[in-house]
Design a protein around this motif. Structure first.
Motif, mmCIF file in Angstrom:
data_model
loop_
_atom_site.group_PDB
_atom_site.id
_atom_site.type_symbol
_atom_site.label_atom_id
_atom_site.label_comp_id
_atom_site.label_asym_id
_atom_site.label_seq_id
_atom_site.Cartn_x
_atom_site.Cartn_y
_atom_site.Cartn_z
ATOM 1 N N ARG A 21 0.819 -1.208 0.000
ATOM 2 C CA ARG A 21 0.000 0.000 0.000
ATOM 3 C C ARG A 21 0.857 1.264 0.000
ATOM 4 O O ARG A 21 0.552 2.237 -0.703
ATOM 5 C CB ARG A 21 -0.941 -0.020 1.213
ATOM 6 N N VAL A 22 1.933 1.254 0.770
ATOM 7 C CA VAL A 22 2.830 2.414 0.809
ATOM 8 C C VAL A 22 3.489 2.631 -0.549
ATOM 9 O O VAL A 22 3.611 3.777 -1.028
ATOM 10 C CB VAL A 22 3.893 2.223 1.908
ATOM 11 N N LEU A 23 3.898 1.546 -1.208
ATOM 12 C CA LEU A 23 4.521 1.680 -2.520
ATOM 13 C C LEU A 23 3.549 2.258 -3.532
ATOM 14 O O LEU A 23 3.918 3.124 -4.339
ATOM 15 C CB LEU A 23 5.026 0.318 -2.997
ATOM 16 N N GLY B 262 3.885 10.024 -7.426
ATOM 17 C CA GLY B 262 5.061 10.264 -8.243
ATOM 18 C C GLY B 262 6.321 10.503 -7.444
ATOM 19 O O GLY B 262 7.214 11.242 -7.900
ATOM 20 N N CYS B 263 6.433 9.897 -6.276
ATOM 21 C CA CYS B 263 7.593 10.139 -5.409
ATOM 22 C C CYS B 263 8.305 8.844 -5.043
ATOM 23 O O CYS B 263 8.816 8.709 -3.929
ATOM 24 C CB CYS B 263 7.172 10.896 -4.153
ATOM 25 N N VAL B 264 8.312 7.871 -5.963
ATOM 26 C CA VAL B 264 9.093 6.659 -5.747
ATOM 27 C C VAL B 264 10.573 7.011 -5.904
ATOM 28 O O VAL B 264 10.963 7.717 -6.839
ATOM 29 C CB VAL B 264 8.684 5.564 -6.745
ATOM 30 N N MET B 265 11.404 6.522 -4.989
ATOM 31 C CA MET B 265 12.824 6.867 -5.004
ATOM 32 C C MET B 265 13.560 6.109 -6.097
ATOM 33 O O MET B 265 14.437 5.277 -5.842
ATOM 34 C CB MET B 265 13.437 6.583 -3.631
ATOM 35 N N CYS B 266 13.191 6.388 -7.339
ATOM 36 C CA CYS B 266 13.936 5.845 -8.468
ATOM 37 C C CYS B 266 15.070 6.809 -8.809
ATOM 38 O O CYS B 266 15.240 7.853 -8.175
ATOM 39 C CB CYS B 266 13.008 5.643 -9.667
ATOM 40 N N GLY B 267 15.856 6.466 -9.837
ATOM 41 C CA GLY B 267 17.007 7.286 -10.153
ATOM 42 C C GLY B 267 16.648 8.693 -10.587
ATOM 43 O O GLY B 267 17.264 9.681 -10.160
ATOM 44 N N ALA B 268 15.619 8.820 -11.447
ATOM 45 C CA ALA B 268 15.238 10.138 -11.939
ATOM 46 C C ALA B 268 14.693 11.021 -10.814
ATOM 47 O O ALA B 268 14.995 12.219 -10.753
ATOM 48 C CB ALA B 268 14.202 9.995 -13.048
ATOM 49 N N PHE B 269 13.902 10.459 -9.914
ATOM 50 C CA PHE B 269 13.356 11.261 -8.817
ATOM 51 C C PHE B 269 14.454 11.640 -7.829
ATOM 52 O O PHE B 269 14.445 12.756 -7.288
ATOM 53 C CB PHE B 269 12.248 10.476 -8.104
ATOM 54 N N ILE C 96 9.737 6.175 -13.208
ATOM 55 C CA ILE C 96 8.816 5.215 -12.599
ATOM 56 C C ILE C 96 8.302 4.229 -13.648
ATOM 57 O O ILE C 96 8.259 3.013 -13.419
ATOM 58 C CB ILE C 96 7.660 5.958 -11.911
ATOM 59 N N SER C 97 7.884 4.753 -14.791
ATOM 60 C CA SER C 97 7.373 3.868 -15.839
ATOM 61 C C SER C 97 8.472 2.958 -16.393
ATOM 62 O O SER C 97 8.207 1.802 -16.739
ATOM 63 C CB SER C 97 6.758 4.707 -16.964
ATOM 64 N N HIS C 98 9.697 3.459 -16.459
ATOM 65 C CA HIS C 98 10.785 2.603 -16.951
ATOM 66 C C HIS C 98 11.111 1.501 -15.951
ATOM 67 O O HIS C 98 11.320 0.348 -16.350
ATOM 68 C CB HIS C 98 12.036 3.451 -17.210
ATOM 69 N N MET C 99 11.137 1.834 -14.677
ATOM 70 C CA MET C 99 11.521 0.848 -13.669
ATOM 71 C C MET C 99 10.503 -0.274 -13.555
ATOM 72 O O MET C 99 10.857 -1.438 -13.366
ATOM 73 C CB MET C 99 11.707 1.534 -12.313
ATOM 74 N N PHE C 100 9.213 0.038 -13.697
ATOM 75 C CA PHE C 100 8.175 -0.964 -13.479
ATOM 76 C C PHE C 100 7.655 -1.597 -14.768
ATOM 77 O O PHE C 100 7.016 -2.657 -14.699
ATOM 78 C CB PHE C 100 6.997 -0.348 -12.727
ATOM 79 N N LEU C 101 7.899 -0.986 -15.936
ATOM 80 C CA LEU C 101 7.306 -1.500 -17.159
ATOM 81 C C LEU C 101 8.293 -1.655 -18.306
ATOM 82 O O LEU C 101 8.330 -2.695 -18.959
ATOM 83 C CB LEU C 101 6.150 -0.586 -17.609
ATOM 84 N N GLU C 102 9.088 -0.632 -18.580
ATOM 85 C CA GLU C 102 9.898 -0.611 -19.790
ATOM 86 C C GLU C 102 11.212 -1.365 -19.660
ATOM 87 O O GLU C 102 11.738 -1.855 -20.670
ATOM 88 C CB GLU C 102 10.169 0.843 -20.196
ATOM 89 N N CYS C 103 11.751 -1.452 -18.470
ATOM 90 C CA CYS C 103 13.015 -2.147 -18.275
ATOM 91 C C CYS C 103 12.849 -3.635 -18.618
ATOM 92 O O CYS C 103 11.826 -4.243 -18.262
ATOM 93 C CB CYS C 103 13.487 -1.983 -16.836
ATOM 94 N N PRO C 104 13.795 -4.244 -19.310
ATOM 95 C CA PRO C 104 13.655 -5.679 -19.645
ATOM 96 C C PRO C 104 13.458 -6.562 -18.428
ATOM 97 O O PRO C 104 12.753 -7.573 -18.503
ATOM 98 C CB PRO C 104 14.962 -5.988 -20.374
#
Length: 306
Positions: free
Chosen positions: A84-86, A93-100, A128-136
């Motif tokens: 739920r937190v994730l 839009g505040c997931v600690m990915c590289g771009a954020f 966010i979209s790359h980490m969860f969807l676009e990345c192989p």
């Protein structure tokens, strides 16, 4: 409307204007109309704006109702707390990915790139979209989730931002409320496994080949998702047979807001749809008949994990 956006993000044609804008329009119309004689009765014709309830609650608008439904779903008590937190972080839009991390000044531009060498571009920003969807690595696990749901319901979900991240369900994807809950719990379990594998990859410093890195990280994320879903099935089965308030080892008041029990029918509707994920069998023992849970989900059943 872009195809990457869910339907509830599109403004409807019947969007109600603010009351101050309607008041300015009415004043402009009155100034354009010729002044009436004092002895002449007013026609009293109702305008379109007279039928709009200014005091209506904000949630009465269709788009706002969809937003409210989404946030109520994000705060549902049946979700795992970490899941739920994730999802709350994804919606904000505040997931600690590289771009954020680079955006808030906690990482450099080089550190904002995807840590996987298997990406098509060596300087691919980890959004966010790359980490969860676009990345192989993520695409492999998301494909397993969609194929798993197709094996359950004969419906193949669209692996898009709207479906996976924004919880937009197409017509025919979930035939009942129980299946809708099952889909969201499976979806968040997979997203959390991808997030965990991405954090492990970001913290690792050793270099490896593209093929071995993709295989190892995809294997890790898929195994985490499989373990999480199996654990959720077993936890709900315990709620059908025992009182979890006595098994938790904590004060029962800490479990407020969560239902400590589950009926057998509710469990069947959640996890035993066509006996794909799990099934319940009757075992004949010396003391009588006993219900036993059989988890059918594995790395090969109902669909191959890799």
């Amino acid at each position: 409307m872009p195809t990457s956006q869910p339907a509830w993000m599109a403004l409807t044609r019947g969007h109600r204007q603010h009351w101050s804008q309607r008041q300015q329009q009415q004043q402009a119309q009155q100034q354009q109309q010729p002044s009436q004689q004092p002895n002449q009765p007013h026609s009293g014709g109702a305008t379109v704006h007279d039928t709009v309830d200014v005091l209506a609650p904000p949630g009465s608008h269709p788009q706002l109702c969809e937003w409210r439904r989404l946030w109520e779903l994000a705060s549902a008590a049946y979700f795992n707390r970490q899941h739920r937190v994730l999802w709350w972080r994804i919606l904000h839009g505040c997931v600690m990915c590289g771009a954020f991390s680079a955006y808030i000044g906690r990482a450099t531009v080089e550190q904002a790139c995807c840590p996987y060498a298997c990406c098509s571009s060596p300087a691919q920003p980890q959004t966010i979209s790359h980490m969860f969807l676009e990345c192989p690595m993520a695409a492999t696990v998301i494909s397993w989730l969609c194929r798993l749901w197709q094996a359950m319901t004969s419906h193949l979900p669209d692996a898009s931002v709207a479906t996976i991240l924004a919880a937009s369900t197409s017509e025919g994807q979930c035939a009942s409320d129980a299946l809708l809950q099952t889909w969201h719990r499976l979806r968040l379990a997979v997203l959390h496994s991808i997030w965990t594998a991405a954090r492990i990859a970001a913290s690792s410093t050793h270099a490896s080949s593209q093929a071995s890195q993709l295989s190892s990280q995809s294997h890790l994320a898929s195994r985490l998702a499989l373990k999480t879903v199996t654990s959720m099935i077993h936890h709900d089965w315990v709620k059908c047979n025992d009182d979890v308030r006595q098994l938790a080892g904590v004060c029962s008041s800490w479990l407020r807001g969560r239902d400590p029990s589950m009926t057998l029918e509710a469990f069947r509707n959640l996890w035993c749809h066509h006996d794909t994920l799990a099934s319940i069998h009757t075992a004949h023992t010396g003391t009588g008949d006993k219900l036993e849970l059989v988890v059918n989900l594995s790395d090969m059943v109902p669909v191959q994990l890799f």
